[in-house]
Design a protein around this motif. Structure first.
Motif, mmCIF file in Angstrom:
data_model
loop_
_atom_site.group_PDB
_atom_site.id
_atom_site.type_symbol
_atom_site.label_atom_id
_atom_site.label_comp_id
_atom_site.label_asym_id
_atom_site.label_seq_id
_atom_site.Cartn_x
_atom_site.Cartn_y
_atom_site.Cartn_z
ATOM 1 N N ALA A 188 0.682 -1.248 0.167
ATOM 2 C CA ALA A 188 0.021 -0.111 0.068
ATOM 3 C C ALA A 188 0.936 1.229 -0.157
ATOM 4 O O ALA A 188 1.645 1.344 0.989
ATOM 5 N N THR B 246 1.997 5.362 -0.677
ATOM 6 C CA THR B 246 1.355 6.585 -1.006
ATOM 7 C C THR B 246 2.470 7.610 -1.582
ATOM 8 O O THR B 246 3.582 7.385 -1.412
ATOM 9 N N TRP C 124 -1.317 -1.005 -4.232
ATOM 10 C CA TRP C 124 -2.398 -0.222 -3.883
ATOM 11 C C TRP C 124 -1.766 1.263 -3.619
ATOM 12 O O TRP C 124 -0.897 1.202 -2.854
ATOM 13 N N ARG D 199 -2.176 5.633 -3.456
ATOM 14 C CA ARG D 199 -3.198 6.723 -3.021
ATOM 15 C C ARG D 199 -2.369 7.941 -2.986
ATOM 16 O O ARG D 199 -1.280 7.695 -2.300
ATOM 17 N N ARG E 29 -7.597 8.793 6.878
ATOM 18 C CA ARG E 29 -8.364 8.372 6.044
ATOM 19 C C ARG E 29 -7.848 7.564 5.291
ATOM 20 O O ARG E 29 -8.227 6.189 4.915
ATOM 21 N N VAL E 30 -6.506 7.615 4.568
ATOM 22 C CA VAL E 30 -5.770 6.756 3.826
ATOM 23 C C VAL E 30 -5.268 5.639 4.490
ATOM 24 O O VAL E 30 -5.325 4.416 3.970
ATOM 25 N N ASN F 204 -6.590 4.124 7.056
ATOM 26 C CA ASN F 204 -7.969 3.224 7.375
ATOM 27 C C ASN F 204 -8.634 2.646 5.983
ATOM 28 O O ASN F 204 -8.862 1.154 6.105
ATOM 29 N N GLU F 205 -8.177 3.200 4.848
ATOM 30 C CA GLU F 205 -8.437 2.594 3.525
ATOM 31 C C GLU F 205 -7.527 1.503 3.363
ATOM 32 O O GLU F 205 -7.825 0.485 2.722
ATOM 33 N N ALA F 206 -6.159 1.658 3.493
ATOM 34 C CA ALA F 206 -5.163 0.733 3.305
ATOM 35 C C ALA F 206 -5.664 -0.677 4.305
ATOM 36 O O ALA F 206 -5.398 -1.897 3.587
ATOM 37 N N ALA G 273 -8.376 -1.435 5.380
ATOM 38 C CA ALA G 273 -9.643 -1.976 4.902
ATOM 39 C C ALA G 273 -9.256 -2.911 3.536
ATOM 40 O O ALA G 273 -9.949 -4.125 3.260
ATOM 41 N N ARG G 274 -8.531 -2.365 2.637
ATOM 42 C CA ARG G 274 -8.333 -3.184 1.221
ATOM 43 C C ARG G 274 -7.501 -4.299 1.715
ATOM 44 O O ARG G 274 -7.752 -5.322 0.982
ATOM 45 N N HIS H 229 -4.998 -0.148 14.531
ATOM 46 C CA HIS H 229 -4.948 -1.433 13.672
ATOM 47 C C HIS H 229 -4.091 -2.548 14.027
ATOM 48 O O HIS H 229 -4.438 -3.747 14.188
#
Length: 278
Positions: free
Chosen positions: A31, A33, A52, A54, A66-67, A69-71, A73-74, A122
């Motif tokens: 993931a 960025t 992935w 972002r 936000r990023v 949490n998205e990572a 979740a992905r 997490h």
């Protein structure tokens, strides 16, 4: 060894790019960025399932949360967090602007701190993980003309000295990575320089400025080898507290610590005289 999932900031260039390339090639998931997404579109195309990507500005705390949490979740689980995004600010303390000072500390200190704060819930929930924090030889040693850069690195090292103790009960370990000078784009695309002042032209800070402005290319460190060493460090148990990379980093840090210890030893007698007499 089973494949791992990594969260890496600043994958568009330098160590972040080298880490992403090596990890994806061996089958790990990343993931990543970056501020410049176009610089890694090739990795997205080559590894559509495992990479992935972002956009992330590490000075934007709500975006960080936000990023992150998205990572998670992905990928459900992220094994290793790499705080890599950062840059250098060159110039004597008088030469850099107030805005440059603020941005240096926001990017190199507050950004990584906020990423750690965002990932810890997490990592605790999944039972552990590793954090690699990109510091520098400049986190234990200093040179002229980089006072604010050194401020950022010494600050983040202090943060991890304490935070490592806080998170150890949750099976979360951290490593401060201290590379020496390497042939990355650091002095070009990942650096800023304060406005020059005539008073510093003939000083050590002025000499460092000229070296950077003229484009120094003699760095001994190989970014690919350094990235490989960072990856390998995750297999060590317990995690190394610090990971010194590069012959110049070893020599400079050793000299700085030796001199600091000599100063400390010379003050032992005085230090003991300032206790209460019982």
């Amino acid at each position: 060894m089973s494949a791992r999932t990594w969260f890496i900031t600043g994958v568009s260039s330098g160590f972040g790019r080298a880490l992403a390339e090596q990890l994806l090639e061996r089958g790990d998931r990343v993931a990543g960025t970056a501020r410049r997404l176009d610089a890694v579109r090739d990795l997205v195309a080559a590894y559509p399932e495992n990479f992935w990507l972002r956009a992330l500005d590490v000075t934007d705390t709500p975006m960080i949360r936000r990023v992150v949490n998205e990572a998670f979740a992905r990928f459900d689980r992220v094994d290793v967090i790499v705080n890599n995004a950062g840059y250098g600010l060159f110039g004597a303390a008088e030469e850099v602007t107030d805005e440059q000072i603020r941005h240096q500390l926001d990017t190199n200190v507050l950004g990584p701190i906020q990423i750690v704060r965002a990932v810890l819930p997490h990592l605790r929930a999944q039972g552990g993980g590793r954090i690699l924090q990109l510091s520098s030889q400049g986190g234990q040693w200093a040179m002229p003309g980089l006072s604010l850069y050194h401020t950022s690195k010494w600050a983040i090292e202090g943060f991890f000295e304490a935070t490592s103790l806080d998170i150890a009960p949750f099976n979360i370990q951290a490593t401060l990575v201290e590379p020496g000078s390497a042939r990355t784009e650091f002095a070009a695309s990942s650096a800023a320089i304060g406005p020059a002042m005539p008073a510093y032209v003939d000083t050590p800070a002025g000499a460092v400025r000229r070296l950077i402005e003229h484009g120094y290319r003699g760095q001994p460190g190989d970014p690919a080898k350094m990235a490989a060493a960072m990856i390998a460090s995750v297999d060590q148990e317990p995690a190394p507290k610090r990971l010194v990379l590069g012959s110049d980093a070893f020599e400079n840090i050793k000299q700085a610590l030796t001199e600091r210890l000599a100063v400390l030893d010379a003050q032992e007698g005085l230090a003991r005289t300032t206790d209460y007499t019982t």
